[in-house]
Enzyme design. Structure first.
Site, PDB file in Angstrom:
ATOM      1  N   GLY A   1     -14.178  21.913  -9.345  1.00  0.00           N
ATOM      2  CA  GLY A   1     -14.444  22.142 -10.752  1.00  0.00           C
ATOM      3  C   GLY A   1     -13.960  23.457 -11.329  1.00  0.00           C
ATOM      4  O   GLY A   1     -14.267  24.290 -11.948  1.00  0.00           O
TER       5      GLY A   1
ATOM      6  N   ARG B   1     -11.638  25.153 -15.183  1.00  0.00           N
ATOM      7  CA  ARG B   1     -12.087  25.764 -16.293  1.00  0.00           C
ATOM      8  C   ARG B   1     -13.497  26.257 -16.134  1.00  0.00           C
ATOM      9  O   ARG B   1     -14.123  26.394 -15.309  1.00  0.00           O
ATOM     10  CB  ARG B   1     -12.077  24.797 -17.603  1.00  0.00           C
ATOM     11  CG  ARG B   1     -12.959  23.618 -17.483  1.00  0.00           C
ATOM     12  CD  ARG B   1     -13.216  22.868 -18.870  1.00  0.00           C
ATOM     13  NE  ARG B   1     -14.089  21.826 -18.676  1.00  0.00           N
ATOM     14  CZ  ARG B   1     -13.949  20.433 -18.096  1.00  0.00           C
ATOM     15  NH1 ARG B   1     -12.705  20.301 -18.052  1.00  0.00           N
ATOM     16  NH2 ARG B   1     -15.038  19.527 -18.232  1.00  0.00           N
TER      17      ARG B   1
ATOM     18  N   VAL C   1     -14.865  14.564  -6.908  1.00  0.00           N
ATOM     19  CA  VAL C   1     -15.870  14.925  -5.966  1.00  0.00           C
ATOM     20  C   VAL C   1     -16.685  13.759  -5.665  1.00  0.00           C
ATOM     21  O   VAL C   1     -17.445  13.820  -4.701  1.00  0.00           O
ATOM     22  CB  VAL C   1     -16.529  16.217  -6.138  1.00  0.00           C
ATOM     23  CG1 VAL C   1     -15.668  17.433  -6.190  1.00  0.00           C
ATOM     24  CG2 VAL C   1     -17.542  16.111  -7.363  1.00  0.00           C
TER      25      VAL C   1
ATOM     26  N   ASN D   1     -18.970  23.808  -7.513  1.00  0.00           N
ATOM     27  CA  ASN D   1     -19.051  24.303  -8.625  1.00  0.00           C
ATOM     28  C   ASN D   1     -18.819  22.900  -9.706  1.00  0.00           C
ATOM     29  O   ASN D   1     -19.704  22.949 -10.578  1.00  0.00           O
ATOM     30  CB  ASN D   1     -18.086  25.363  -8.940  1.00  0.00           C
ATOM     31  CG  ASN D   1     -18.113  25.533 -10.790  1.00  0.00           C
ATOM     32  OD1 ASN D   1     -18.798  25.924 -11.260  1.00  0.00           O
ATOM     33  ND2 ASN D   1     -17.056  24.977 -11.218  1.00  0.00           N
TER      34      ASN D   1
ATOM     35  N   SER E   1     -28.385  25.512 -10.954  1.00  0.00           N
ATOM     36  CA  SER E   1     -28.742  25.809 -12.446  1.00  0.00           C
ATOM     37  C   SER E   1     -30.232  26.412 -12.456  1.00  0.00           C
ATOM     38  O   SER E   1     -30.852  26.049 -11.636  1.00  0.00           O
ATOM     39  CB  SER E   1     -28.837  24.666 -13.345  1.00  0.00           C
ATOM     40  OG  SER E   1     -29.494  24.972 -14.480  1.00  0.00           O
TER      41      SER E   1
ATOM     42  N   TYR F   1     -30.479  15.612 -15.472  1.00  0.00           N
ATOM     43  CA  TYR F   1     -29.592  16.800 -15.152  1.00  0.00           C
ATOM     44  C   TYR F   1     -30.612  17.897 -14.197  1.00  0.00           C
ATOM     45  O   TYR F   1     -29.999  18.358 -13.131  1.00  0.00           O
ATOM     46  CB  TYR F   1     -29.255  17.755 -16.272  1.00  0.00           C
ATOM     47  CG  TYR F   1     -28.291  18.965 -16.114  1.00  0.00           C
ATOM     48  CD1 TYR F   1     -26.974  18.759 -15.504  1.00  0.00           C
ATOM     49  CD2 TYR F   1     -28.946  20.293 -16.377  1.00  0.00           C
ATOM     50  CE1 TYR F   1     -26.310  20.100 -15.186  1.00  0.00           C
ATOM     51  CE2 TYR F   1     -27.921  21.327 -16.134  1.00  0.00           C
ATOM     52  CZ  TYR F   1     -26.966  21.307 -15.532  1.00  0.00           C
ATOM     53  OH  TYR F   1     -25.952  22.403 -15.317  1.00  0.00           O
ATOM     54  N   ALA F   2     -31.728  17.963 -14.674  1.00  0.00           N
ATOM     55  CA  ALA F   2     -32.483  18.982 -13.830  1.00  0.00           C
ATOM     56  C   ALA F   2     -33.117  18.518 -12.472  1.00  0.00           C
ATOM     57  O   ALA F   2     -32.982  19.174 -11.416  1.00  0.00           O
ATOM     58  CB  ALA F   2     -33.746  19.121 -14.684  1.00  0.00           C
ATOM     59  N   ALA F   3     -33.243  17.041 -12.382  1.00  0.00           N
ATOM     60  CA  ALA F   3     -33.468  16.445 -11.015  1.00  0.00           C
ATOM     61  C   ALA F   3     -32.086  16.621 -10.298  1.00  0.00           C
ATOM     62  O   ALA F   3     -32.279  16.936  -8.775  1.00  0.00           O
ATOM     63  CB  ALA F   3     -33.656  14.813 -11.374  1.00  0.00           C
TER      64      ALA F   3
ATOM     65  N   LYS G   1     -30.061  18.868 -10.151  1.00  0.00           N
ATOM     66  CA  LYS G   1     -29.757  20.559  -9.770  1.00  0.00           C
ATOM     67  C   LYS G   1     -30.997  20.537  -8.844  1.00  0.00           C
ATOM     68  O   LYS G   1     -30.908  21.519  -7.972  1.00  0.00           O
ATOM     69  CB  LYS G   1     -29.965  21.351 -11.037  1.00  0.00           C
ATOM     70  CG  LYS G   1     -28.658  21.204 -11.938  1.00  0.00           C
ATOM     71  CD  LYS G   1     -27.285  21.548 -11.172  1.00  0.00           C
ATOM     72  CE  LYS G   1     -26.072  21.354 -11.811  1.00  0.00           C
ATOM     73  NZ  LYS G   1     -24.940  21.654 -11.295  1.00  0.00           N
TER      74      LYS G   1
HETATM   75  P1  NDP Z   1     -17.331  22.734 -17.580  1.00  0.00           P
HETATM   76  O1  NDP Z   1     -17.521  21.649 -18.008  1.00  0.00           O
HETATM   77  O2  NDP Z   1     -16.457  23.921 -18.388  1.00  0.00           O
HETATM   78  O3  NDP Z   1     -16.468  22.553 -16.254  1.00  0.00           O
HETATM   79  C1  NDP Z   1     -16.702  21.489 -15.096  1.00  0.00           C
HETATM   80  C2  NDP Z   1     -15.647  21.628 -14.211  1.00  0.00           C
HETATM   81  O4  NDP Z   1     -16.110  20.518 -13.175  1.00  0.00           O
HETATM   82  C3  NDP Z   1     -14.422  21.285 -14.573  1.00  0.00           C
HETATM   83  O5  NDP Z   1     -13.394  21.828 -14.024  1.00  0.00           O
HETATM   84  C4  NDP Z   1     -14.347  19.737 -14.461  1.00  0.00           C
HETATM   85  O6  NDP Z   1     -13.065  19.161 -14.406  1.00  0.00           O
HETATM   86  C5  NDP Z   1     -15.059  19.555 -13.113  1.00  0.00           C
HETATM   87  N1  NDP Z   1     -15.733  18.300 -12.774  1.00  0.00           N
HETATM   88  C6  NDP Z   1     -16.466  17.501 -13.561  1.00  0.00           C
HETATM   89  N2  NDP Z   1     -16.463  16.172 -12.841  1.00  0.00           N
HETATM   90  C7  NDP Z   1     -15.697  16.325 -11.694  1.00  0.00           C
HETATM   91  C8  NDP Z   1     -15.443  15.365 -10.568  1.00  0.00           C
HETATM   92  N3  NDP Z   1     -16.077  14.140 -10.687  1.00  0.00           N
HETATM   93  N4  NDP Z   1     -14.721  15.847  -9.841  1.00  0.00           N
HETATM   94  C9  NDP Z   1     -14.188  17.168  -9.686  1.00  0.00           C
HETATM   95  N5  NDP Z   1     -14.371  17.975 -10.598  1.00  0.00           N
HETATM   96  C10 NDP Z   1     -15.194  17.645 -11.576  1.00  0.00           C
HETATM   97  O7  NDP Z   1     -18.607  23.383 -16.990  1.00  0.00           O
HETATM   98  P2  NDP Z   1     -19.240  24.696 -16.420  1.00  0.00           P
HETATM   99  O8  NDP Z   1     -18.101  25.631 -16.091  1.00  0.00           O
HETATM  100  O9  NDP Z   1     -19.959  24.936 -17.525  1.00  0.00           O
HETATM  101  O10 NDP Z   1     -20.162  24.094 -15.296  1.00  0.00           O
HETATM  102  C11 NDP Z   1     -19.825  24.514 -13.842  1.00  0.00           C
HETATM  103  C12 NDP Z   1     -21.078  24.243 -13.023  1.00  0.00           C
HETATM  104  O11 NDP Z   1     -22.057  25.340 -13.483  1.00  0.00           O
HETATM  105  C13 NDP Z   1     -21.511  22.926 -13.248  1.00  0.00           C
HETATM  106  O12 NDP Z   1     -22.046  22.298 -11.811  1.00  0.00           O
HETATM  107  C14 NDP Z   1     -22.841  22.965 -14.149  1.00  0.00           C
HETATM  108  O13 NDP Z   1     -23.689  22.232 -13.906  1.00  0.00           O
HETATM  109  C15 NDP Z   1     -23.361  24.517 -13.796  1.00  0.00           C
HETATM  110  N6  NDP Z   1     -23.874  25.311 -14.658  1.00  0.00           N
HETATM  111  C16 NDP Z   1     -23.397  25.474 -15.994  1.00  0.00           C
HETATM  112  C17 NDP Z   1     -24.231  26.049 -17.049  1.00  0.00           C
HETATM  113  C18 NDP Z   1     -23.666  26.291 -18.280  1.00  0.00           C
HETATM  114  O14 NDP Z   1     -24.504  26.765 -19.109  1.00  0.00           O
HETATM  115  N7  NDP Z   1     -22.475  26.070 -18.525  1.00  0.00           N
HETATM  116  C19 NDP Z   1     -25.415  26.655 -16.477  1.00  0.00           C
HETATM  117  C20 NDP Z   1     -25.825  26.441 -15.226  1.00  0.00           C
HETATM  118  C21 NDP Z   1     -25.197  25.739 -14.423  1.00  0.00           C
HETATM  119  P3  NDP Z   1     -12.556  17.674 -14.413  1.00  0.00           P
HETATM  120  O15 NDP Z   1     -13.452  17.170 -15.569  1.00  0.00           O
HETATM  121  O16 NDP Z   1     -11.127  17.987 -14.879  1.00  0.00           O
HETATM  122  O17 NDP Z   1     -12.813  16.961 -13.329  1.00  0.00           O
END
Ligand code: NDP
Length: 258
Positions: free
Chosen positions: A12, A15, A63, A89, A141, A154-156, A158
């Site tokens: 991830g 971004r 993933v 992540n 989270s 989502y909470a489950a 995490k």
């Molecule tokens: P974003 O949506 O900005 O980024 C998520 C990233 O995960 C992207 O790069 C996306 O890329 C990637 N991703 C999603 N699905 C897949 C997949 N199947 N395989 C590979 N990559 C994947 O989210 P955040 O940066 O906000 O979140 C990052 C992490 O932090 C997450 O686990 C989220 O649950 C956790 N989190 C976020 C919070 C928030 O408030 N933002 C708070 C607490 C935890 P792509 O879609 O191109 O694959």
């Protein structure tokens, strides 16, 4: 440099929090593989890091797909000469009252947030154990530790990441590898922009009111920066953090004290 020569994979990483983690670890001297599905995003992050003089490469990976994760493991190991740090992540969010959560939604969230962490850890951990050194950091989270309305799935997922972290940490504790989780509150990323939009759509609140609601979850009355999470990940990867294992560290300004 504390981090010099560490070889890192960030899922991830295209971004948000993942991009911030990749940037901070690369700035500390690590070689970084930036993995996600959107190739334009991972290439943009990796090429920006290379332009700043760091070693970084983008690798497409889903993933949830065992073959894709195995391909990532093989390519990253070859490209970097080994992998010392895995940052799980990649994640997705959703919100709905329990009655409106479909089995499809539930499975989609678990596939990325839980199965993805399982598959990647299972792929990368054996080589860390073999070399007697490694770090796994799972981005869970704060709702991996507490529940809240409308986010049961989502909470489950995490909470599952936290349980997985604790168990794997216990399994490898004597082998030079630590496994920890970070548990942020709301962070300034696209995920939170989407959350605000969803609240506006479903409640009729203004965007400002919706955002104020999110901010009120923290006694610091704010949404957190991705760099704050990246710093937490970096500190867990430091050699001097070798005693910290099986922890799920909250970053929310003090609302959840555990
Ligand atoms: P974003 O949506 O900005 O980024 C998520 C990233 O995960 C992207 O790069 C996306 O890329 C990637 N991703 C999603 N699905 C897949 C997949 N199947 N395989 C590979 N990559 C994947 O989210 P955040 O940066 O906000 O979140 C990052 C992490 O932090 C997450 O686990 C989220 O649950 C956790 N989190 C976020 C919070 C928030 O408030 N933002 C708070 C607490 C935890 P792509 O879609 O191109 O694959």
């Amino acid at each position: 440099m504390k981090f010099n020569e560490q070889r890192v994979v960030v899922t991830g990483g295209g971004r948000g929090i993942g991009a911030a983690v990749a940037g901070m670890l690369a700035a500390e001297g690590a070689s970084v593989v930036v993995a996600a599905r959107s190739t334009d995003q991972i290439e943009a992050v990796a090429s920006e890091l290379r332009a700043a003089g760091h070693r970084a490469v983008g690798m497409a990976c889903d993933v949830t797909d065992p073959a894709s994760v195995e391909a990532l493991r093989a390519r990253a190991t070859e490209e970097l000469g080994g992998v010392d740090v895995l940052v799980n992540n990649a994640g997705i969010a959703s919100s709905a009252p329990l009655r409106a959560i479909t089995l499809e939604d539930w499975n989609r969230i678990f596939a990325v947030n839980v199965t993805g962490v399982f598959l990647c850890t299972q792929a990368f951990l054996p080589a860390m154990v073999k070399q007697g050194w490694g770090r796994v950091v799972n981005v869970a989270s704060v709702v991996g530790k507490i529940g809240a309305p409308y986010i049961a799935a989502y909470a489950a997922s995490k909470h599952a990441v936290v349980g997985f972290t604790r168990s794997v940490a216990a399994e490898v504790a004597a082998q030079g590898v630590t496994v920890n989780a970070v548990c942020p509150g709301y962070v300034e990323t696209e995920m939170t922009v989407d959350t605000v939009e969803r609240i506006v759509r479903k409640t009729g609140l203004s965007a400002e009111q919706a955002r104020a609601n999110l901010e009120s979850n923290s006694p610091q009355r704010r949404v957190f920066e991705a760099d704050e999470v990246a710093y937490q990940v970096l500190s867990l990867c430091d050699r001097r953090a070798r005693g910290v294992n099986g922890q799920a560290l909250v970053l929310d300004g003090g609302a959840v004290q555990s």
